[in-house]
Design an enzyme around this catalytic site. Structure first.
Site, PDB file in Angstrom:
ATOM      1  N   LYS A  10       0.659  -0.845  -0.003  1.00  0.00           N
ATOM      2  CA  LYS A  10       0.257  -0.267  -0.006  1.00  0.00           C
ATOM      3  C   LYS A  10       0.728   1.412   0.249  1.00  0.00           C
ATOM      4  O   LYS A  10       2.084   0.746   0.028  1.00  0.00           O
ATOM      5  CB  LYS A  10      -0.734   0.246   1.107  1.00  0.00           C
ATOM      6  N   TYR A  50     -12.142  -1.566  -3.865  1.00  0.00           N
ATOM      7  CA  TYR A  50     -13.233  -2.179  -2.666  1.00  0.00           C
ATOM      8  C   TYR A  50     -14.884  -1.681  -2.752  1.00  0.00           C
ATOM      9  O   TYR A  50     -14.972  -1.726  -1.397  1.00  0.00           O
ATOM     10  CB  TYR A  50     -12.649  -1.312  -1.887  1.00  0.00           C
ATOM     11  N   PHE A  58     -15.960   3.467   6.722  1.00  0.00           N
ATOM     12  CA  PHE A  58     -14.226   3.938   6.885  1.00  0.00           C
ATOM     13  C   PHE A  58     -14.095   3.753   4.867  1.00  0.00           C
ATOM     14  O   PHE A  58     -12.862   4.288   3.995  1.00  0.00           O
ATOM     15  CB  PHE A  58     -13.057   3.431   7.377  1.00  0.00           C
ATOM     16  N   ARG A  86      -2.062 -14.886   5.238  1.00  0.00           N
ATOM     17  CA  ARG A  86      -2.690 -13.797   6.053  1.00  0.00           C
ATOM     18  C   ARG A  86      -2.725 -13.845   7.670  1.00  0.00           C
ATOM     19  O   ARG A  86      -2.138 -13.064   8.373  1.00  0.00           O
ATOM     20  CB  ARG A  86      -4.740 -13.713   6.297  1.00  0.00           C
ATOM     21  N   THR A  92      -5.647  -7.242  10.622  1.00  0.00           N
ATOM     22  CA  THR A  92      -5.746  -5.989   9.598  1.00  0.00           C
ATOM     23  C   THR A  92      -4.851  -4.779  10.572  1.00  0.00           C
ATOM     24  O   THR A  92      -4.636  -3.436  10.125  1.00  0.00           O
ATOM     25  CB  THR A  92      -7.442  -5.726   9.278  1.00  0.00           C
ATOM     26  N   ARG A 103       2.212  -6.567   9.057  1.00  0.00           N
ATOM     27  CA  ARG A 103       1.979  -5.830   9.451  1.00  0.00           C
ATOM     28  C   ARG A 103       2.151  -5.278  10.668  1.00  0.00           C
ATOM     29  O   ARG A 103       2.494  -3.912  11.290  1.00  0.00           O
ATOM     30  CB  ARG A 103       0.665  -6.042   9.451  1.00  0.00           C
ATOM     31  N   ASN A 113      -2.242   0.617   6.664  1.00  0.00           N
ATOM     32  CA  ASN A 113      -1.555  -1.263   7.101  1.00  0.00           C
ATOM     33  C   ASN A 113      -0.809  -1.647   6.279  1.00  0.00           C
ATOM     34  O   ASN A 113      -0.499  -3.478   6.004  1.00  0.00           O
ATOM     35  CB  ASN A 113      -2.627  -1.856   7.740  1.00  0.00           C
ATOM     36  N   GLU A 127      -9.623 -10.651  -7.204  1.00  0.00           N
ATOM     37  CA  GLU A 127      -8.320  -9.262  -6.968  1.00  0.00           C
ATOM     38  C   GLU A 127      -7.684  -9.462  -8.324  1.00  0.00           C
ATOM     39  O   GLU A 127      -6.686  -8.418  -8.523  1.00  0.00           O
ATOM     40  CB  GLU A 127      -8.484  -8.954  -5.895  1.00  0.00           C
TER      41      GLU A 127
HETATM   42  P1  CMP Z   1      -7.663  -4.438   4.176  1.00  0.00           P
HETATM   43  O1  CMP Z   1      -7.252  -5.954   3.901  1.00  0.00           O
HETATM   44  O2  CMP Z   1      -7.296  -4.041   2.359  1.00  0.00           O
HETATM   45  O3  CMP Z   1      -8.919  -4.416   2.569  1.00  0.00           O
HETATM   46  C1  CMP Z   1      -9.603  -3.216   3.494  1.00  0.00           C
HETATM   47  C2  CMP Z   1      -9.017  -2.304   4.308  1.00  0.00           C
HETATM   48  O4  CMP Z   1      -9.903  -1.212   4.586  1.00  0.00           O
HETATM   49  C3  CMP Z   1      -8.281  -2.483   5.373  1.00  0.00           C
HETATM   50  O5  CMP Z   1      -7.094  -3.561   4.898  1.00  0.00           O
HETATM   51  C4  CMP Z   1      -8.356  -1.478   6.382  1.00  0.00           C
HETATM   52  O6  CMP Z   1      -7.001  -0.714   5.980  1.00  0.00           O
HETATM   53  C5  CMP Z   1      -9.374  -0.667   5.506  1.00  0.00           C
HETATM   54  N1  CMP Z   1      -9.290   0.147   6.780  1.00  0.00           N
HETATM   55  C6  CMP Z   1      -9.958   0.971   7.466  1.00  0.00           C
HETATM   56  N2  CMP Z   1     -11.011   1.478   8.740  1.00  0.00           N
HETATM   57  C7  CMP Z   1     -10.713  -0.067   8.886  1.00  0.00           C
HETATM   58  C8  CMP Z   1     -11.965  -0.430   9.779  1.00  0.00           C
HETATM   59  N3  CMP Z   1     -12.809   0.581  10.658  1.00  0.00           N
HETATM   60  N4  CMP Z   1     -12.575  -1.922   9.758  1.00  0.00           N
HETATM   61  C9  CMP Z   1     -11.735  -2.689   8.721  1.00  0.00           C
HETATM   62  N5  CMP Z   1     -11.292  -2.532   7.963  1.00  0.00           N
HETATM   63  C10 CMP Z   1     -10.479  -1.005   7.409  1.00  0.00           C
END
Ligand code: CMP
Length: 138
Positions: A10, A50, A58, A86, A92, A103, A113, A127
């Site tokens: 990212k 997304y 968000f 994962r 996350t 991470r 992240n 994807e």
């Molecule tokens: P990713 O795995 O790329 O998929 C969705 C993304 O939304 C996640 O990583 C986070 O970086 C982002 N995100 C931002 N805020 C939130 C949140 N409150 N809960 C979950 N994902 C979030």
């Protein structure tokens, strides 16, 4: 069970010059890079990627962040790729990520992240097709 997953390094991690270290971490864990590029997503493209999160609070911030700088998507191959990747990247929210995960090492916050990993075999295929044509896969 599929043997591929889609990752995106990212904008936060690319801007901090962590791309090389993260790719080394991934290949050292046994993943093969089958496709890779550096790309600066438009708002429309990030929103489409997304789309599943479009109704989440968000979503706007997520699209702004993902269009704040270039990203490095890759198709990775390994047995049990989705689940193993994962585990490699961690939770996350980096505050909850296990020691030694990507991470934990490189992420700043739940939004910035550092890295994305597909959450299912079905999404990995979708994807991978979003970023790469057949001609770009090896
Ligand atoms: P990713 O795995 O790329 O998929 C969705 C993304 O939304 C996640 O990583 C986070 O970086 C982002 N995100 C931002 N805020 C939130 C949140 N409150 N809960 C979950 N994902 C979030």
């Amino acid at each position: 069970m599929s043997n591929i997953t889609l990752t995106i390094i990212k904008p936060d991690a690319v801007a901090k010059a962590h791309t090389g270290k993260i790719i080394d971490h991934i290949t050292s864990a046994g993943f093969k890079v089958r496709a890779m590029k550096m790309i600066f997503l438009s708002e429309r493209e990030a929103g489409a990627f997304y789309d599943v999160h479009r109704e989440r609070p968000f979503f706007g911030d997520l699209v702004r962040f993902m269009t704040s700088g270039p990203v490095v998507p890759m198709i990775l191959e390994k047995e049990n790729a989705v689940a193993d990747f994962r585990t490699l990247i961690g939770a996350t929210n980096p505050a909850n990520a296990a020691e030694g995960t990507i991470r934990k090492l490189y992420a700043e916050s739940i939004e910035a992240n550092a890295i994305h990993g597909s959450d299912s075999d079905e999404n990995a295929l979708r994807e991978a097709g979003f970023f790469f044509s057949e001609l770009e896969r090896f």
